[in-house]
Design an enzyme around this catalytic site. Sequence first.
Site, short mmCIF file in Angstrom:
data_model
loop_
_atom_site.label_atom_id
_atom_site.label_comp_id
_atom_site.label_asym_id
_atom_site.label_seq_id
_atom_site.Cartn_x
_atom_site.Cartn_y
_atom_site.Cartn_z
CG ASP A 127 -0.21 -0.06 2.54
OD1 ASP A 127 1.02 -0.28 2.54
OD2 ASP A 127 -0.87 0.09 3.59
CD GLU A 128 4.68 3.65 2.96
OE1 GLU A 128 4.37 4.59 3.70
OE2 GLU A 128 5.36 2.68 3.34
#
Length: 425
Positions: A127-128
């Site tokens: 998610d990054e």
Amino acid sequence: MTTPEHPYATQKQPGQDIAGLTWRGPAIGLLDLDAFFTSVEQLDHPEWRGKPVVVGGSPEARGVVSTASYEARKFGIHSAQPSAVAKRLCPDAIWSPGRMNRYKEMSNAVMDIIKAVTPRVEQVSIDEAFFDITPGSYSAQNPIELCQTILEKVSKLGITASIGLASNKALAKIASELDKPRGFSVVPPGTEELFIRDRPLRALSGIGPAMERALHKEQIYTLGQFLALGEARAGELFGKAGITLHQRLSGKTGQYVSLPHPEKAKSLSHDETFPQDLTSQKEIEEAIKSIACEVGRRLRKKGLKGKEVVLRLKYTINEAHTAQAPLLHATDNEYDFAPVALRLCKQLWHPGTPVRLVGVGLTKFDEEEMPTEQLTLDQMQEEAEKPKDRHPLAHTTDSIKDKFGKSAIQYGRDLRFKNDAPKNS
């Protein structure tokens, strides 16, 4: 647009035209998907929107929280928290065990959006991701406008993200956390020292509780003071770690994002946490065999063979013990490495000790195909008693499980734990 009293800007601050800023120098963005797992669950379950949602292990099975929606966080629920605690904080929360394939699908869609803007994308987690949009290098468009375009396209997927934009990775990471969810925080070139001046030490990734306490003893309480401390003094206090952190904060490193390159897997493992402790040797050995079968299946699916077995046993939530041993040959077959894992169990486990988690893994995938040590008497006996080739059986069971599900073929040891519904830790 910036002043010493206000050294950064966000899209939520009225009266500030951050898109009008002329950017000079490196432009590094950090995109962080907001409460990602729970956002996907709320996207796929519209009736869950606006309600506290938790993705994680079962409260009844010693699970832990993976992600909590912003509605759940209001009750004090957070990642890595024991699920039982989270359940007490919010009894009405909606629980989901998680769907990693779905999350990977959405993550890939987001990464494709960023890659359409720049080839230099460094995904650091599901998610990054960091990305380099330095003007003139990959686009003539203003970096701020590019980030706004990325955020708009992500929102069209049905989820949201926050972005921090700065001249280096460390400040981009700090900025990305300032205005979540749906945040966009910018550290314009030339305002870096103003931006970090009064920020707490823990805002910099890598400064943990122990380092924070040590810095407090030196009367250092903010990132601005840590920067003023100097690289040499940071090295005297914390060695190489202190130098690295100071260089990241000062922008000596982290100004560039490398082109992505496929990384070779270094290990593959599978852990299971049991609702009730395993207390007998037979239970623990059967658990090791069952988990080894899953590891073998995943190794074959990925085309990997390892030369070292790792066994992990967890006795309490904070006490874990690990042992490893070399194999005679690289293998992906549980019939080869499970006996070694069982032998390691004798080193780690003592009768009467309860076991809450068992993990089996293989590593050293790219080692040369040659024995690492001479055979012991026990190993020679194992080699003599081992069936000559169990790969056909393993591949046959793999194909059946792939087609009809993992429960299509189960051994007695698997059924022993089925009712306990073990979960990945």
